[in-house]
Design an enzyme around this catalytic site. Structure first.
Site, mmCIF file in Angstrom:
data_model
loop_
_atom_site.group_PDB
_atom_site.id
_atom_site.type_symbol
_atom_site.label_atom_id
_atom_site.label_comp_id
_atom_site.label_asym_id
_atom_site.label_seq_id
_atom_site.Cartn_x
_atom_site.Cartn_y
_atom_site.Cartn_z
ATOM 1 N N LYS A 256 -26.278 82.796 23.150
ATOM 2 C CA LYS A 256 -25.921 83.830 24.125
ATOM 3 C C LYS A 256 -24.565 84.450 23.795
ATOM 4 O O LYS A 256 -24.395 85.671 23.845
ATOM 5 C CB LYS A 256 -25.888 83.219 25.526
ATOM 6 C CG LYS A 256 -27.274 82.867 26.058
ATOM 7 C CD LYS A 256 -27.179 82.148 27.395
ATOM 8 C CE LYS A 256 -28.566 81.852 27.948
ATOM 9 N NZ LYS A 256 -28.501 81.015 29.159
ATOM 10 N N SER B 45 -31.169 80.727 34.480
ATOM 11 C CA SER B 45 -29.784 81.038 34.128
ATOM 12 C C SER B 45 -29.378 82.469 34.453
ATOM 13 O O SER B 45 -28.238 82.852 34.249
ATOM 14 C CB SER B 45 -29.525 80.719 32.651
ATOM 15 O OG SER B 45 -30.179 81.652 31.846
#
Ligand SMILES: Nc1ncnc2c1ncn2[C@@H]1O[C@H](COP(=O)(O)OP(=O)(O)O)[C@@H](O)[C@H]1O
Ligand SMILES: [Mg+2]
Length: 834
Positions: free
Chosen positions: A720, A677
């Site tokens: 996140k 990611s």
């Protein structure tokens, strides 16, 4: 019963009573006695023997001699060393002393020879038979009586003679023997002898029973026990209280009172019986006793009444915790179902979230709102099945496992039982604790949970289990299947401020003996603690910081350095708590071209990470450092390839890829990182480096890339995003496919973030580096250091909305302290996924 009167020498004896009929050896040593024997031997060998009333007297007076004795005939007299005689005598008849003729130089008296009655009749025969049987029994039971005695007993049918023979062999006291001698009524004498025999038989039987029972394995401890048992029997005879017996009776009552299930009670009573046969000194005794105590103290039937008032529960949950709307709602639903369906074999709740977000304390609140007891068992580092299920009793010092221990502590069989940090459960050669937990949590099995130590089943079905975990991944699949996962997200700075206001400050003040009279902590101060002294998803560190603050103030108050109220403001924090620990470092780090901010998922609630790229003379190699995993390295390679294919529109000269090496590094090099990611972040860092344009510093990003420039969705969005918000990021770029994941965060959380959803790398680059980045104008890599003024960027990077009042103070402080170390707090040793 009258008889002949004769005058004979008398011998006083100390420690026995001589009965008529049998021959008997006696030792004679006292001067007077020797003279009496001499006298008798010179005459018709007749002599009287009487017992002293007190054996200790050396030269008894006539008053100290019993009035009834025995006439004997001396059969033989043998001289012994030391001027002593061994005299064998034969009893003839009982005598009664009429008067003493003289006492010196030896005793001489006129005595009446008493004749025995002749007895006949059914009663006498019955007594005689009885006497014989009892005597036979004694002979059988006593190993030291020769078996010929049995023959003798059988062959005598004169009641007087038989009872005298038996009497002289009884192990009874001198007084009792003398009494038998003085009992002239034969029937009465027989009755007395029979009674004494019966008593002796009981003692003998008991000791024989013990002997046979323990004969098998008679080691030292048991020998001691055996002796003790004999002593016990004797004590019983003497009517003395037996303390041990009382202890056993006590235990027995406790067993009955513990209301164990029938089978368990059986086991307990059996153990009690086993224990009563052991010596209290033996190690086994203690083992047995401890075991019984466990059985007795467990709450087999003790159950607290549930409070299922939902309104009340809601109140308690709100009182204890700020926010957490979703979690509370789920808990209330759970309770509501429980109220409708009493015997619910409900799912086990599992609260999952970063440390310090209140998982464990929620468990406590659940207990509080249901009026149940609370127990907590930390599973962190539990590797041994025995910790959960106990050790078998064959091991010395073994104990039940922690489930049973917890229940004993709770004192009820329906506590709220928090299985804390179930994701930290280990497994090794000592067995897999998760399989034991599986049994604990399975409603089909846990009504018969068996602990290795207890060996009997305990019903866990009333226990309300609540598990907690930082992450659900490491929890073994089968365990996960049994639980209903409730996610507890991390908090934003704003929420932390409210939690501190409503809960933490009052608690900490209280812990330190302070009140609102002593100290006032402004919101500004709390925010400074949140943003500059802690870096966490939960509020644990914040709580510690507040405690430290209170300690400092408490000290000042105690030393009387202050009068009146202490006001703690944002500006005074540094003076009290020392230099700032964490910077809102984003702007500073991204001040140079070649650095981009990524978002990482970590087990402790997500974090931001910086990806740095730099350029040096070389041959077109790519160097990757910072503990990147393989997937991440490949992602970097792919990013590089993308950049090379787009070099022209980006205005990057081909020469860069041939004559320079590019180094990509992710600081916090000690923490392993992996995952795809970081793709967009890598590309952004590389393009930023090669075009000399710094990245918009309020920006953080996440997304996987393809060689063709597509941006693919990634996981861990919630963590996140929360991490970005905490770090003061203003803008998050993420794959458009991830937009739906934002729902997880819930509307009640104020993030202060804007989002840009992208599907292509070009969009990311335009957003991060400027709209004109693909215009094809030639660009040069930035050489040397910062293009931007740090102080300016600091100001704008501080968390303007969430930390309004702390902004200026901190900005000036941080700019002074550019060199302090800034460690991304990804949690020690944790693995970061990007
Ligand atoms: N939402 C909240 N409201 C009030 N206090 C909270 C909240 N979240 C956490 N706390 C407090 O933070 C501390 C740490 O919580 P704890 O239950 O140990 O966290 P966890 O088990 O999730 O690691 C506790 O004192 C708890 O009361
Ligand atoms: Mg906890």
């Amino acid at each position: 019963m009258t008889g002949k009167i004769v005058e004979i020498p008398l011998l006083a004896i100390r420690n026995t009573v001589i009965f008529p009929v049998l021959a008997f050896p006696i030792n004679v040593g006292r001067e007077k006695s020797l003279r009496a024997v001499d006298e008798s031997m010179e005459g018709d060998r007749l002599m009287g023997i009487v017992a002293q009333t007190d054996a200790k007297i050396e030269d008894p007076d006539t008053g100290e001699l019993h009035a009834v004795g025995t006439a004997v005939k001396i059969l033989k007299s043998v001289k012994m060393p030391g001027n002593k005689l061994n005299v064998i005598i034969q009893g003839i008849s009982r005598i009664k002393i009429m008067e003493y003729v003289h006492t010196e130089p030896y005793l001489r008296a006129r005595v009446e020879m008493l004749e025995e009655q002749e007895l006949k009749g059914a009663e006498v025969s019955a007594l005689l038979m009885n006497l014989r049987e009892e005597a036979q029994r004694i002979i059988e039971l006593s190993p030291h009586i020769p078996s010929e005695a049995s023959f003798l007993v059988k062959s005598i049918d004169n009641p007087a003679i038989l009872s005298d023979i038996v009497a002289s062999n009884l192990s009874v006291s001198l007084e009792e023997k003398q009494d038998l001698l003085e009992t002239l009524d034969v029937k009465e004498r027989m009755e007395k002898v029979v009674a004494l025999l019966t008593k002796e038989i009981q003692v003998l039987e008991l000791s024989n029973k013990i002997q046979t029972e323990v004969k098998g394995e008679m080691d030292k401890a048991q020998r001691e026990y055996f002796l003790r048992e004999q002593m016990k029997a004797i004590q019983k005879e003497l009517g003395e209280v037996d303390e041990r017996q009382e202890e056993f009776e006590d235990l027995k009552r406790s067993v009955k009172r513990a209301k164990m299930p029938r089978e368990v009670e059986k086991v307990a009573l059996k153990e009690l019986r086993r224990m009563s046969r052991m010596s209290p000194g033996a190690a086994e005794y203690t083992v047995s006793r401890t075991y019984l105590d466990w059985l007795i103290e467990l709450p087999w039937q003790v159950e607290s009444d549930d409070n299922l008032d939902i309104k009340n529960a809601e109140q308690v949950l709100d009182d204890d915790h700020y926010g957490l709307t979703k979690v509370k709602k789920r808990i209330l639903e759970y309770l509501a179902v429980r109220k409708l369906k009493k015997d619910m074999k409900g799912p086990i709740l599992c609260l999952v979230g970063p440390p310090g977000v209140g998982k464990t304390s929620l468990g406590k609140s659940i207990a509080r709102c249901m009026d149940r007891q609370f127990v907590r068992m930390s599973l962190g580092g539990v590797r041994d099945e025995a910790e959960i299920r106990g050790h078998r009793r064959t091991y010395i010092g073994s104990l039940p496992g922690r489930i049973i221990k917890g229940l004993k502590k709770a004192g009820t069989n329906n506590p709220v039982f928090v299985l804390d940090e179930i994701d930290k459960l280990g497994a090794d050669y000592r067995g897999d604790p998760s399989s034991a937990l599986l049994e604990v949590l399975d409603p089909e099995q846990n009504s018969t949970f068996s602990d290795h130590y207890l060996e009997v089943d305990f019903d866990l079905s009333s226990v309300l289990f609540v598990a907690t975990a930082n992450q659900i991944g490491p929890v073994p699949g089968p365990l996960r299947d049994r639980m209903e996962i409730i996610e507890v997200p991390g908090y934003t700075a704003e929420e932390k401020l409210r939690i501190a206001r409503r809960h933490l400050i009052a608690e900490t003040l209280d812990d330190h003996g302070l009140t609102a009279e002593h100290i006032e902590i402004t919101d500004d101060a709390i925010m400074t603690l949140i943003t500059s002294y802690t870096r966490e998803a939960g509020v644990r560190q914040l709580k510690r910081e507040l405690a430290a603050l209170c300690r400092a103030v408490a000290r000042d108050i105690a030393c009387e350095e202050v009068n009146g109220k202490v006001k703690v403001t944002g500006d005074s924090i540094e003076g009290i708590r020392g230099p700032i620990k964490f910077f809102q470092e984003v702007a500073e780090r991204t001040a140079y071209s070649g650095v981009a901010t990524g978002l990482a998922w970590t087990p402790v609630g997500g974090d931001i990470l910086f990806i740095e790229a730099t350029l040096m003379k070389g041959s077109g190699k790519m160097i990757l450092t910072g503990q990147m995993g393989d997937v991440m390295k490949e992602s970097a390679q792919a990013g590089m390839s993308y950049v090379r294919t787009r070099a022209k529109p980006l205005g990057i000269s081909e020469d860069v890829f041939e004559n320079f090496d590019i180094h990509v590094h992710i600081p916090a090099g000690a923490i392993p990182k992996d995952g795809p990611s970081a793709g967009v972040t890598m590309i952004t860092a590389i393009v930023s480096l090669l075009t000399g344009r710094p990245v918009n510093h309020e920006l953080a990003m996440t997304g996987e890339i393809t060689l063709r420039g597509h941006v693919l969705p990634v996981g861990g969005i919630k963590e996140k995003v929360l991490a970005a918000s905490r770090a003061g990021i203003k803008h998050v770029v993420m794959p458009d496919k991830c937009e739906k994941d934002l729902v997880e965060i819930g509307d009640d959380i104020d993030l202060n973030l804007e989002f840009t959803f992208v599907s292509r790398v070009e969009e990311v680059l335009e957003f991060a580096l400027g709209k004109d980045i693909f215009d094809g104008k030639e660009r040069k890599p930035q050489e040397g250091m910062p293009p931007r003024k740090v102080s300016r960027s600091r100001k704008s990077a501080s968390t303007k909305k969430t930390a309004k009042s702390t902004k200026s103070a901190r900005a000036s402080k941080t700019s002074k302290k550019k060199t302090s170390k800034k460690k991304p707090a990804s949690g020690g040793g944790a693995r970061a996924g990007m």
